[in-house]
Write an enzyme that holds these catalytic residues in place. Structure first.
Site, PDB file in Angstrom:
ATOM      1  N   SER A  44       5.945  -9.437   0.573  1.00 30.21           N
ATOM      2  CA  SER A  44       6.154  -8.200   1.579  1.00 30.21           C
ATOM      3  C   SER A  44       5.157  -8.608   2.987  1.00 30.21           C
ATOM      4  CB  SER A  44       5.868  -7.136   0.966  1.00 30.21           C
ATOM      5  OG  SER A  44       4.401  -7.186   0.576  1.00 30.21           O
TER       6      SER A  44
ATOM      7  N   HIS B  98      12.630 -10.898   1.148  1.00 27.29           N
ATOM      8  CA  HIS B  98      12.180  -9.556   0.715  1.00 27.29           C
ATOM      9  C   HIS B  98      12.843  -8.275   0.639  1.00 27.29           C
ATOM     10  CE1 HIS B  98       9.064  -6.329   2.560  1.00 27.29           C
ATOM     11  NE2 HIS B  98       9.034  -6.227   1.202  1.00 27.29           N
TER      12      HIS B  98
ATOM     13  N   GLU C 210      15.070  -8.424   3.911  1.00 23.69           N
ATOM     14  CA  GLU C 210      14.351  -9.285   4.879  1.00 23.69           C
ATOM     15  C   GLU C 210      14.538 -10.938   4.700  1.00 23.69           C
ATOM     16  OE1 GLU C 210      11.178  -6.992   7.609  1.00 23.69           O
ATOM     17  OE2 GLU C 210      10.690  -7.397   5.799  1.00 23.69           O
TER      18      GLU C 210
ATOM     19  N   ASN D  90       6.923  -4.174   7.191  1.00 20.51           N
ATOM     20  CA  ASN D  90       5.485  -3.814   7.154  1.00 20.51           C
ATOM     21  C   ASN D  90       4.752  -3.699   8.227  1.00 20.51           C
ATOM     22  OD1 ASN D  90       5.473  -2.708   4.325  1.00 20.51           O
ATOM     23  ND2 ASN D  90       5.641  -4.934   3.610  1.00 20.51           N
TER      24      ASN D  90
END
Length: 283
Positions: free
Chosen positions: A119, A140, A152, A190
């Protein structure tokens, strides 16, 4: 490049979710972990998820049985010798991932793509321990994997166009929306989400508002389906801290400095929902 057989490393919540969506969309899956009990726990989690789908009449009992038959358990990394892609969903720790990828590089066939569900960690650094950096990519998934549509896809410095296109096609076959991202700390999801959570923690730390009121502001004022502190508890406060530390180290910018209250909760073992206590208490 055709993908038929998938190995998922890590039978926890993310890994079992990835294995489930792969099996539901026609892939033959090997679900791998360090111990049989971990794999069995992951298979039970998948079974419960599929049973809910049966109860809601979204799939049939025959569908569930067919999906489960596509998933095979593994505790030997040597089982990677017959797969087309490995999706690693192990502990979010660089040394752990490097160790896994170095072993996979020796075991897996030359054509095998090595993907990581990290992540926040650099894909390029993970790829550097292999002799096939062009075949290493970030994939991800969002949690919970069977529900969330986004994946992702993160290019490392050497990731080839062919590998990217193959993995994008696979993501679409899993009924996910693939978004291309370059290899920066935290990627997109993130890099944006964790500073917001960290700032929410600062508002509690500084006495601006209670966790409940912070969450109400973001739900009712910003139309978020879940408040940032509830979400932090769901993700795991240890995971939030690790990602903030990765962002802080990666960018060298103090705007990513983890809130002291986050550090205190993690040291206390208040890790969120999985520990029974975080910003909220759980039964």
């Amino acid at each position: 490049m055709q993908i038929n057989k998938v190995m998922v490393i890590g039978a926890g919540q993310m890994g079992s979710g990835i294995a489930q969506v792969c099996a539901m969309n026609g892939y033959d899956v090997i679900l791998h972990d360090l111990k049989e009990e971990y794999v069995e726990r992951g298979l039970q989690r998948i079974g419960k998820q599929l049973q809910r789908q049966v109860d809601k009449e979204r799939i049939s009992e025959a569908d569930m049985d067919r999906f489960l038959r596509r998933i095979h358990s593994s505790v030997q990394l040597s089982n990677a010798e017959n797969v087309d892609i490995v999706i690693e969903a192990a502990l979010e720790n660089m040394e752990v991932k490097k160790n896994v990828f170095a072993q996979l590089d020796d075991i897996a066939p030359d054509h095998t793509i090595l993907a990581t569900n990290t992540s926040s960690l650099p894909i390029t650094e993970i790829a550097a321990v292999t002799k096939r950096p062009e075949k290493v990519i970030g994939m991800h998934f969002m949690n919970p994997v069977p529900v969330m549509k986004l994946v992702e896809l993160i290019r490392g410095l050497a990731t080839s166009d062919e590998v990217f296109d193959t993995v994008k096609t696979m993501a679409e076959e899993l009924k996910k929306t693939a978004v291309e991202v370059n290899d920066f700390p935290g990627f997109v999801s993130n890099r944006i989400l964790m500073p917001m959570i960290n700032e929410a923690i600062y508002t509690v730390y500084e006495g601006v508002a209670s966790p409940e009121d912070v969450d109400e502001v973001m739900k009712l004022g910003m139309n978020h389906p879940m408040g940032p502190l509830t979400l932090a508890d769901f993700i795991g406060l240890d995971t939030c801290l690790y990602i903030m530390e990765t962002l802080h180290e990666g960018f060298g910018d103090d705007k990513y400095r983890p809130c002291p209250l986050l550090r205190k909760y993690v040291k206390a073992g208040w890790l969120g929902k999985k520990a029974g206590r975080g910003f909220y208490k759980y039964e």
